[in-house]
Design an enzyme around this catalytic site. Structure first.
Site, PDB file in Angstrom:
ATOM      1  N   ASP A  21       0.830  -1.211   0.000  1.00  0.00           N
ATOM      2  CA  ASP A  21       0.000   0.000   0.000  1.00  0.00           C
ATOM      3  C   ASP A  21       0.866   1.264   0.000  1.00  0.00           C
ATOM      4  O   ASP A  21       1.977   1.259   0.527  1.00  0.00           O
ATOM      5  CB  ASP A  21      -0.900  -0.031   1.243  1.00  0.00           C
ATOM      6  CG  ASP A  21      -2.101   0.895   1.107  1.00  0.00           C
ATOM      7  OD1 ASP A  21      -2.291   1.469   0.017  1.00  0.00           O
ATOM      8  OD2 ASP A  21      -2.841   1.048   2.091  1.00  0.00           O
ATOM      9  N   GLY A  24       0.133   5.442  -4.406  1.00  0.00           N
ATOM     10  CA  GLY A  24      -0.460   6.730  -4.791  1.00  0.00           C
ATOM     11  C   GLY A  24       0.124   7.873  -3.972  1.00  0.00           C
ATOM     12  O   GLY A  24       0.502   8.922  -4.521  1.00  0.00           O
ATOM     13  N   ARG A  25       0.242   7.650  -2.659  1.00  0.00           N
ATOM     14  CA  ARG A  25       0.788   8.709  -1.781  1.00  0.00           C
ATOM     15  C   ARG A  25       2.254   8.970  -2.083  1.00  0.00           C
ATOM     16  O   ARG A  25       2.714  10.101  -2.063  1.00  0.00           O
ATOM     17  CB  ARG A  25       0.599   8.319  -0.305  1.00  0.00           C
ATOM     18  CG  ARG A  25      -0.768   8.720   0.232  1.00  0.00           C
ATOM     19  CD  ARG A  25      -1.112   7.967   1.473  1.00  0.00           C
ATOM     20  NE  ARG A  25      -1.431   6.576   1.168  1.00  0.00           N
ATOM     21  CZ  ARG A  25      -1.520   5.624   2.075  1.00  0.00           C
ATOM     22  NH1 ARG A  25      -1.275   5.888   3.338  1.00  0.00           N
ATOM     23  NH2 ARG A  25      -1.858   4.407   1.724  1.00  0.00           N
ATOM     24  N   GLU A  68     -12.037  -4.775  -5.457  1.00  0.00           N
ATOM     25  CA  GLU A  68     -12.477  -3.374  -5.351  1.00  0.00           C
ATOM     26  C   GLU A  68     -11.651  -2.448  -6.261  1.00  0.00           C
ATOM     27  O   GLU A  68     -12.119  -1.385  -6.666  1.00  0.00           O
ATOM     28  CB  GLU A  68     -12.374  -2.872  -3.905  1.00  0.00           C
ATOM     29  CG  GLU A  68     -13.370  -3.477  -2.937  1.00  0.00           C
ATOM     30  CD  GLU A  68     -13.032  -4.910  -2.527  1.00  0.00           C
ATOM     31  OE1 GLU A  68     -11.845  -5.293  -2.627  1.00  0.00           O
ATOM     32  OE2 GLU A  68     -13.965  -5.643  -2.144  1.00  0.00           O
ATOM     33  N   ASN A  69     -10.428  -2.847  -6.591  1.00  0.00           N
ATOM     34  CA  ASN A  69      -9.571  -1.992  -7.411  1.00  0.00           C
ATOM     35  C   ASN A  69     -10.120  -1.761  -8.830  1.00  0.00           C
ATOM     36  O   ASN A  69      -9.728  -0.816  -9.506  1.00  0.00           O
ATOM     37  CB  ASN A  69      -8.145  -2.565  -7.522  1.00  0.00           C
ATOM     38  CG  ASN A  69      -7.318  -2.385  -6.253  1.00  0.00           C
ATOM     39  OD1 ASN A  69      -6.394  -3.150  -5.987  1.00  0.00           O
ATOM     40  ND2 ASN A  69      -7.642  -1.370  -5.462  1.00  0.00           N
TER      41      ASN A  69
END
Ligand code: FPP
Length: 245
Positions: A21, A24-25, A68-69
């Site tokens: 995870d 994106g950040r 969910e992606n």
């Protein structure tokens, strides 16, 4: 501290699962587009796979794409699928050299045909490798997996292949996508989030959970070694008392 040299080989986790995870950040922090974070994430994948192979960890499962992606922007989904195909093409040599078997779990039939073709090619080429099993969770959701298990077992009960009274944990294990894998010993999630997000719920029943603030694109072997070192310091009791162990 040199975590690697302090790891006890006899006490290695047999199965590590990772929620990768923070791509994106990471990209946002660098002023880049999200997809660049995923691109960088592939470096962390390579380093982690290598780290596990070096130590002798037998099973590594990576959450590469959840059910969910699919709801992410179209361009991002396309990029992730392209990255999957290009990484498979690029890494087949390393997988062979390190005798790593690649397999995939999830609703693989939902992936684009190019990705399915590349996956099945790499899976069949590496099928006989025995040093380590690398499992990619793709279009994966644990509740969906459990629903499939229930359907398969109830079909067998209906057709008198299984007696419902005999259903036990091993019956469930044998019908999961992960039927050839041991339970997860340690789950790592990067980027500071502390959730398990529908990943290997049954398989993680007794797993040690390890959360780190490191964003996935920055995750390297040293971070993996630290996580394993930390895991080895914990006492896994499986419901027993310390004295009984
Ligand atoms: C989560 O970060 C990451 C993903 C949804 C995809 C993981 C994919 C890779 C690392 C690259 C391809 C993988 C392989 C196996 C070749 P995020 O986008 O949710 O990050 P955020 O929470 O910071 O937005």
């Amino acid at each position: 501290m040199d975590f690697k040299s302090n790891i006890i080989v006899e006490k290695l986790p047999k199965h590590i699962a990772i929620i990768m995870d923070g791509n994106g950040r990471w990209a946002k922090n660098q002023g880049l587009l999200r997809v660049k974070g995923h691109e960088r994430g592939t470096k962390a994948v390579r380093d982690t796979v290598e780290g596990c192979a070096e130590l002798g960890v037998k099973n590594l499962t990576l959450y590469a794409f959840s059910t969910e992606n699919w709801n992410r922007p179209k361009l991002e989904v396309q990029t992730l699928m392209k990255l999957l195909v290009s990484s498979l093409k690029k890494e087949i040599k390393t997988l062979q050299e390190n005798k790593i078997k690649l397999q995939a779990i999830g609703c693989i039939e939902n992936l684009p045909s190019k990705a399915r073709k590349e996956l099945s090619e790499v899976m069949s080429k590496t099928a006989r490798n025995t040093h380590m099993t690398l499992t990619l969770a793709l279009s994966y959701g644990s509740r969906e997996e459990i629903i499939q298990v229930v359907k398969k077992i109830s079909d067998k009960v209906k057709n008198n292949i299984i007696d419902s009274e005999s259903i036990d944990e091993s019956t469930i294990n044998k019908h999961l996508y992960t039927q050839n894998l041991p339970d997860v010993d340690m789950m790592i999630r990067t980027s500071g989030e502390q959730r398990i997000s529908n990943f290997l719920l049954w398989q993680m029943a007794y797993a040690e959970l390890y959360f780190t603030d490191v964003l996935w694109p920055d995750f390297r072997k040293e971070n993996l070694f630290e996580a394993i070192y930390e895991y080895q310091k914990r006492e896994r009791r499986f419901g027993k008392t310390s004295e009984q162990l």
